[in-house]
Design a protein around this motif. Structure first.
Motif, PDB file in Angstrom:
ATOM      1  N   MET A   1       0.848  -1.182   0.000  1.00 54.90           N
ATOM      2  CA  MET A   1       0.000   0.000   0.000  1.00 54.90           C
ATOM      3  C   MET A   1       0.892   1.243   0.000  1.00 54.90           C
TER       4      MET A   1
ATOM      5  N   ILE B   1       1.103  -5.706   8.010  1.00 54.06           N
ATOM      6  CA  ILE B   1       0.687  -5.239   6.688  1.00 54.06           C
ATOM      7  C   ILE B   1       1.716  -4.208   6.225  1.00 54.06           C
TER       8      ILE B   1
ATOM      9  N   TYR C   1       3.375  -1.147   4.227  1.00 53.41           N
ATOM     10  CA  TYR C   1       2.950   0.121   3.628  1.00 53.41           C
ATOM     11  C   TYR C   1       4.182   0.984   3.366  1.00 53.41           C
TER      12      TYR C   1
ATOM     13  N   ILE D   1      -8.733  -0.423   7.147  1.00 57.51           N
ATOM     14  CA  ILE D   1      -8.213  -1.508   6.313  1.00 57.51           C
ATOM     15  C   ILE D   1      -9.298  -2.074   5.409  1.00 57.51           C
TER      16      ILE D   1
ATOM     17  N   GLU E   1      -9.535  -2.246   1.275  1.00 54.88           N
ATOM     18  CA  GLU E   1      -9.765  -3.508   0.557  1.00 54.88           C
ATOM     19  C   GLU E   1     -10.967  -3.386  -0.381  1.00 54.88           C
TER      20      GLU E   1
ATOM     21  N   LEU F   1      -5.746  -7.488   2.010  1.00 50.00           N
ATOM     22  CA  LEU F   1      -4.521  -7.111   2.711  1.00 50.00           C
ATOM     23  C   LEU F   1      -4.270  -8.167   3.787  1.00 50.00           C
TER      24      LEU F   1
ATOM     25  N   GLN G   1      -3.227 -10.080   6.847  1.00 52.88           N
ATOM     26  CA  GLN G   1      -2.812  -9.515   8.121  1.00 52.88           C
ATOM     27  C   GLN G   1      -2.747 -10.586   9.194  1.00 52.88           C
TER      28      GLN G   1
END
Length: 427
Positions: free
Chosen positions: A1, A25, A27, A143, A147, A154, A156
Motif C-alpha cells: 500500500m 501489513i 505500507y 483496512i 480492501e 490485505l 494480516q
C-alpha cells in the motif's frame, strides 16, 4: 500500500505503524508527487492535493500539527464505523492518534479532587465508546475500506490475545504488624463508628488466633502459577493521608515481597508523593530493589494519579520502562481505545518514546464503589469487556487488591466476581 502525504510526520508514522505494522501489513509513505503518480498498484492520496483517478482521503490537521488540536470534535461515519470528525473532516487515522496519544488530557481542567482526568470528560464517554476498543475498530474499518476500494485483500496477522490479573498492594495487612499508635487509633475509630466486628477481628489477629484478612498472598502466588502474565505493584511510600502501608523496613512485609518476587514481577506502586517528585519515586524504587534484589522496571501510580505529560516523563527519567496506570478509577472501559501494549507518544516533543503503556479495563473499586454494581451486574460488565478484547485483540488486564479478594466486610460477596474473572482466562 503506497500512501501519499505532503509531509511525513512522526505522528503519522506512529499511527500507521499502529494500524498496519503490528498486523504485519506492509505500507510505504511517499511525499513525491511524480513518484506517486507513476506508481502502479493500490495507492491512497492522504492529502488535500488533487491527483487524477486516485482514491483520496482528506486529512484532518491533527497528524500534521505540532501542537494540541483546539477545534471542534464531532462523530461521523467513515466506512462502517463511526469515528471522530475534526472541524467537519471525518478522519479515522487522526481519530486513532487523538485517542491513543491521550491528547484530550493535556492541560485539561476536567479533573477530580485528586487531580485525575475524569472519564466523563473524554470524547469516548461523550459518544458512548468507552467500553469499545475504538482504535482497533477504526484500524480495521480503515483496512476494510481500502480492501473494498481497491478490490484487494490485505493479508494480516491477527492481534494476539493475552490474559493478565494484576494486584495493587496498598495495605499489606489489616491488623497484623501495625505499631501500637496505629492500632490504638484504629480501634478508637472503630469504637466511635460502632464497628464491633472489626474490634473483635483486630483482637483475634493481634493475639494470633486468626489470620489477617488482607493476607491473601498465598492465593496471589497460586494465581501467578496459573497465569504467567500476573503482575503485582507494591506501595512502599512514606505514611501519608493517602499512603497507609507498613514501613518498607518491616520484616514481615519484606519477606512476602521477597517470596513473591521469585515467582512473578513486583513493580513499584508509586505513592501519592511521587506524582510531582522524581526524587521520591527513585527513593521508593530503591526500597523495593533492596528487598527483591533487582531494580523495578514497571510502575502503577497509587490512586491512578496520572498527569500527562509530566508523570510519564518522570517515570522515564527514573528508568521505568513499563507503566500500568492507563485506566480510570470511576468508570470501566478502555481509556486509550486499545487493550494492547503501545509506546507512549510525547505530544510535547512530538516523538514516540521508549515507555510501554499497558492499559487495564476495569478495577475492583470501580465496579463496587463507583459504579455501584451488584456482584451479578459486575459479572455481566466484566464479560462484555472480556469479549471486546477477545474479539479485537490485546491484553485483558484487570486490577484487584489483596484485601478485596477475600470476601472480608465491605467486600463480602465479591470474591465470586474475582473468581469469575479468573475463569474467563481458562477459555
Amino acid at each position: 500500500m503506497l500512501i501519499y502525504v505532503e509531509h511525513i510526520s512522526s505522528r503519522l508514522k506512529y499511527t500507521l505503524d499502529f494500524v498496519f505494522s503490528d498486523r504485519q501489513i506492509a505500507y510505504t509513505l511517499c511525499n513525491d508527487g511524480l513518484r506517486f503518480m507513476a506508481a502502479s498498484g493500490p495507492k491512497l492520496n492522504y492529502s488535500e492535493r488533487y491527483f487524477e483517478a486516485c482514491q483520496s482521503l482528506t486529512p484532518a490537521t491533527v497528524l500534521f500539527d505540532e501542537g494540541l488540536y483546539q477545534g471542534s470534535i464531532e462523530k461521523a461515519l467513515y466506512h462502517q464505523e463511526e469515528c471522530l470528525s475534526f472541524n467537519g473532516i471525518c478522519d479515522p487515522l487522526a481519530s486513532i492518534f487523538y485517542i491513543l496519544s491521550r491528547m484530550e488530557e493535556y492541560g485539561s481542567l476536567h479533573v477530580d479532587e485528586k487531580g485525575r482526568f475524569e472519564a466523563k470528560a473524554s470524547v469516548l464517554t461523550k459518544f458512548g465508546w468507552l467500553d469499545k476498543l475504538v482504535c482497533e475498530r477504526w484500524s480495521l474499518d480503515f483496512i476494510h475500506a481500502l480492501e473494498a476500494t481497491f478490490q484487494i485483500q490485505l493479508p494480516q496477522k491477527p492481534l494476539r490475545f493475552t490474559f493478565q490479573p494484576t494486584f495493587d498492594i496498598d495495605n499489606a495487612f489489616a491488623y497484623a504488624h501495625k505499631n501500637k499508635v496505629r492500632t490504638v487509633l484504629a480501634a478508637l475509630k472503630d469504637r466511635i463508628y460502632g464497628r464491633k466486628q472489626r474490634l473483635l477481628d483486630r483482637e483475634a489477629v493481634r493475639k494470633g488466633l486468626a489470620p489477617d484478612p488482607y493476607d491473601s498472598f498465598d492465593q496471589i502466588l497460586a494465581i501467578a502459577n496459573e497465569h504467567a502474565e500476573t503482575k503485582v505493584f507494591w506501595l512502599l511510600g512514606n505514611y501519608t493521608r493517602l499512603d497507609k502501608n507498613l514501613s518498607h523496613l518491616h520484616p514481615k512485609q519484606a519477606k512476602w515481597i521477597e517470596t513473591l518476587s521469585k515467582q512473578l514481577e513486583i513493580g513499584i506502586h508509586g505513592s501519592s508523593l511521587t506524582k510531582n517528585s522524581a526524587y521520591q519515586l527513585q527513593e521508593e524504587m530503591e526500597r523495593l530493589a533492596a528487598i527483591t534484589g533487582y531494580r523495578p522496571l514497571s510502575n502503577r501510580q497509587h490512586f491512578l494519579l496520572l498527569d500527562l505529560p509530566t508523570s510519564y516523563r518522570q517515570l522515564m527519567a527514573c528508568g521505568i520502562e513499563h507503566d500500568y496506570t492507563m485506566g480510570y478509577a470511576e468508570q470501566c472501559g478502555f481509556r486509550a481505545g486499545t487493550a494492547r501494549v503501545f509506546k507512549w507518544f510525547d505530544l510535547g516533543t512530538n516523538e514516540k518514546t521508549s515507555l510501554s503503556i499497558h492499559p487495564f479495563c476495569y478495577m475492583d473499586g470501580t465496579l463496587h464503589e463507583y459504579e455501584k454494581l451488584s456482584p451479578d451486574q459486575a459479572k455481566l460488565r466484566i464479560e462484555a469487556l472480556f469479549q471486546e478484547v477477545k474479539t479485537y485483540g490485546g491484553t485483558f488486564s484487570f486490577l484487584w487488591h489483596n484485601e478485596t479478594i477475600t470476601d472480608y466486610q465491605h467486600w463480602k460477596g465479591w470474591k465470586q466476581v474475582f473468581e469469575f474473572s479468573l475463569e474467563l482466562g481458562v477459555y
